[in-house]
Design an enzyme around this catalytic site. Structure first.
Site, PDB file in Angstrom:
ATOM      1  CG  MET A  14      -2.281  -0.990   0.992  1.00 47.39           C
ATOM      2  SD  MET A  14      -3.113  -1.165   2.525  1.00 47.39           S
ATOM      3  CE  MET A  14      -2.125  -1.935   3.715  1.00 47.39           C
ATOM      4  CB  CYS A  96      -1.373   0.534  -9.565  1.00 49.37           C
ATOM      5  SG  CYS A  96      -1.988   2.361  -9.218  1.00 49.37           S
ATOM      6  CG  ASN A 206      -5.670  -8.201  -2.370  1.00 46.63           C
ATOM      7  OD1 ASN A 206      -5.790  -7.342  -3.316  1.00 46.63           O
ATOM      8  ND2 ASN A 206      -5.894  -7.838  -1.184  1.00 46.63           N
ATOM      9  N   GLY A 207      -8.702  -8.781  -1.672  1.00 48.74           N
ATOM     10  CA  GLY A 207      -9.758  -7.967  -1.926  1.00 48.74           C
ATOM     11  C   GLY A 207     -11.062  -8.273  -1.027  1.00 48.74           C
ATOM     12  N   GLY A 228      -5.135  -5.924   2.836  1.00 50.84           N
ATOM     13  CA  GLY A 228      -4.655  -4.447   2.754  1.00 50.84           C
ATOM     14  C   GLY A 228      -5.478  -3.556   3.972  1.00 50.84           C
ATOM     15  NE  ARG A 229      -9.690  -1.427   0.962  1.00 53.15           N
ATOM     16  CZ  ARG A 229     -10.672  -1.638   0.265  1.00 53.15           C
ATOM     17  NH1 ARG A 229     -11.400  -0.556  -0.372  1.00 53.15           N
ATOM     18  NH2 ARG A 229     -10.853  -2.788  -0.685  1.00 53.15           N
TER      19      ARG A 229
HETATM   20  C1  LIG Z   1      -3.932   3.458   0.418  1.00 54.37           C
HETATM   21  C2  LIG Z   1      -3.529   1.992  -0.414  1.00 54.37           C
HETATM   22  C3  LIG Z   1      -2.592   2.097  -1.101  1.00 54.37           C
HETATM   23  C4  LIG Z   1      -2.281   1.094  -2.092  1.00 54.37           C
HETATM   24  N1  LIG Z   1      -1.100   0.960  -2.819  1.00 54.37           N
HETATM   25  C5  LIG Z   1      -0.844  -0.211  -3.565  1.00 54.37           C
HETATM   26  C6  LIG Z   1       0.335  -0.449  -4.147  1.00 54.37           C
HETATM   27  O1  LIG Z   1       1.436   0.271  -4.000  1.00 54.37           O
HETATM   28  N2  LIG Z   1       0.555  -1.584  -5.034  1.00 54.37           N
HETATM   29  C7  LIG Z   1      -0.328  -2.560  -5.027  1.00 54.37           C
HETATM   30  O2  LIG Z   1      -0.182  -3.533  -5.671  1.00 54.37           O
HETATM   31  N3  LIG Z   1      -1.658  -2.297  -4.351  1.00 54.37           N
HETATM   32  C8  LIG Z   1      -1.824  -1.246  -3.766  1.00 54.37           C
HETATM   33  N4  LIG Z   1      -3.034  -1.022  -3.191  1.00 54.37           N
HETATM   34  C9  LIG Z   1      -4.116  -2.116  -3.358  1.00 54.37           C
HETATM   35  C10 LIG Z   1      -3.900  -2.989  -2.391  1.00 54.37           C
HETATM   36  O3  LIG Z   1      -2.697  -3.690  -2.280  1.00 54.37           O
HETATM   37  C11 LIG Z   1      -5.103  -4.228  -2.227  1.00 54.37           C
HETATM   38  O4  LIG Z   1      -4.956  -4.822  -3.603  1.00 54.37           O
HETATM   39  C12 LIG Z   1      -6.613  -3.699  -2.265  1.00 54.37           C
HETATM   40  O5  LIG Z   1      -6.757  -2.483  -1.362  1.00 54.37           O
HETATM   41  C13 LIG Z   1      -7.570  -4.453  -1.872  1.00 54.37           C
HETATM   42  O6  LIG Z   1      -7.378  -5.155  -0.873  1.00 54.37           O
HETATM   43  P1  LIG Z   1      -8.190  -5.042   0.443  1.00 54.37           P
HETATM   44  O7  LIG Z   1      -9.565  -5.158   0.124  1.00 54.37           O
HETATM   45  O8  LIG Z   1      -7.745  -5.972   1.437  1.00 54.37           O
HETATM   46  O9  LIG Z   1      -7.859  -3.450   1.026  1.00 54.37           O
HETATM   47  C14 LIG Z   1      -3.219  -0.058  -1.936  1.00 54.37           C
HETATM   48  C15 LIG Z   1      -4.510   0.201  -1.507  1.00 54.37           C
HETATM   49  C16 LIG Z   1      -4.391   1.115  -0.598  1.00 54.37           C
HETATM   50  C17 LIG Z   1      -5.812   1.226   0.278  1.00 54.37           C
END
Ligand SMILES: Cc1cc2nc3c(=O)[nH]c(=O)nc-3n(C[C@H](O)[C@H](O)[C@H](O)COP(=O)(O)O)c2cc1C
Length: 327
Positions: A14, A96, A206-207, A228-229
């Protein structure tokens, strides 16, 4: 010979969050979770003078360095750097959707060119480091399993064995990257089906995994999960992971040692790093704890004056006064 690493429970890359400081906190709280850096553009990784600061790896292993890029020579160099900095894995970001990333020809837009993604992954291979991919399940509003399957069919010709899948499409225009983390809908079936097709590839789901209970449940079916979040907003949940997910006979607790350990790591860095970046992972300790406003506002006052030792004392007091609530 590559060491066998367990990737059952991964903390998602993230940007702005999974800094070396956050990884330090995550590692204090969980010895077993698999960690990621923030995404770093390949050119920054090669040329940036502050590279040491961005990708420092203070024995946070097991850990992956995530890069964004599509220039084969650059990616080759990035793999070498990842190895030099003692990362276990280098991961290519093909998920991304941001405009800036599209402009640099990397991130999710690369899903349009599966042959190029395969070539990128081939360029990243060397015998010293594991290479992996993080991608979406498709592009645009419509779900299309054949598109996803053909993409995976092609990229695994590179020889990679590990793929992290954010199980929703990327939408490349019209919505923000933040919106694209909740729309369009998730579809875990894509990951189920691709696993059935490729039983020997390690697919991490993931997700939308919003509790450790859900993560554990999904692990009955999927090779690994990536969160992630949930961890971004409440990293202290990680203290349960080694026991609850990995069945380690450890009962961790949030105590003053965590604060001492964390401050020992960040204190020397105050000379060259922003105090907010240093402290932001720890500020989440207040998540869900009532009456923590007083502590927070005192900390913010001292942050303005860069008074790290006073801030440490406030965290220590907070932990000792709220031990029951924190555990
Ligand atoms: C603030 C933030 C920054 C993120 N930056 C990246 C990143 O640098 N590279 C990436 O592959 N995904 C990035 N993501 C996506 C997360 O890795 C993840 O795929 C996405 O949040 C879904 O997972 P979650 O539902 O558990 O949050 C980011 C997500 C958030 C919330």
């Amino acid at each position: 010979m590559k060491e066998k690493i367990n990737r059952s429970f991964c903390i998602a890359p993230m940007m702005g969050y999974t800094t070396p400081y956050a990884r330090k906190l995550y590692r204090i709280l969980s010895k077993r979770s698999f960690l990621f850096s923030e995404m770093i553009a390949s050119k920054s990784l090669i040329h940036s003078k502050s590279k040491d600061l961005i990708i420092e790896n203070d024995e946070h292993n097991p850990v992956a360095l995530q890069v964004g890029g599509s220039n084969l020579e650059d990616l080759k160099k990035c793999s070498k750097i990842a190895y030099q900095y003692n990362y276990d894995e280098i991961n290519l970001n093909v998920g991304c959707p941001s405009k800036a990333v599209q402009k640099g020809s990397f991130g999710a837009c690369l899903m349009k060119d599966k042959v190029l993604v395969k070539e990128c992954l081939e360029a990243m291979q060397n015998e010293k480091i594991e290479v992996s991919l993080k991608c979406r399940i498709g592009l645009g509003k419509e779900l299309n399993y054949s598109f996803f399957e053909e993409f995976i069919d092609e990229v695994i010709k590179s020889g990679i064995n590990i793929i992290y899948i954010h199980a929703r499409n990327a939408i490349l225009s019209g919505i923000s990257p933040a919106q694209n983390r909740s729309i369009p809908r998730l579809d875990y079936d894509f990951v189920r089906k691709i696993k059935f097709r490729y039983p020997n590839i390690f697919f991490v789901l993931n997700g939308g995994i919003d509790s450790l209970e859900k993560a554990k449940h999904l692990l009955y079916e999927f090779d690994g999960v990536m969160l992630g979040r949930l961890i971004q907003s409440n990293p202290f949940l990680l203290k349960r992971v080694d026991n609850f997910i990995y069945n380690e006979n450890i009962l961790s607790e949030v105590n003053e040692d965590i604060i001492y350990n964390y401050f020992d790591y960040i204190a020397p860095k105050i000379q060259y790093e922003s105090i907010f970046r240093l402290l932001s992972p720890l500020l989440n300790i207040f998540f869900g704890i009532p009456d923590s406003k007083k502590f927070k506002s005192e900390i913010h006052t001292h942050m303005k004056k860069q008074e790290l030792s006073k801030i440490k004392r406030i965290f220590i007091d907070f932990v000792s006064q709220n031990r029951l609530l924190l555990n």
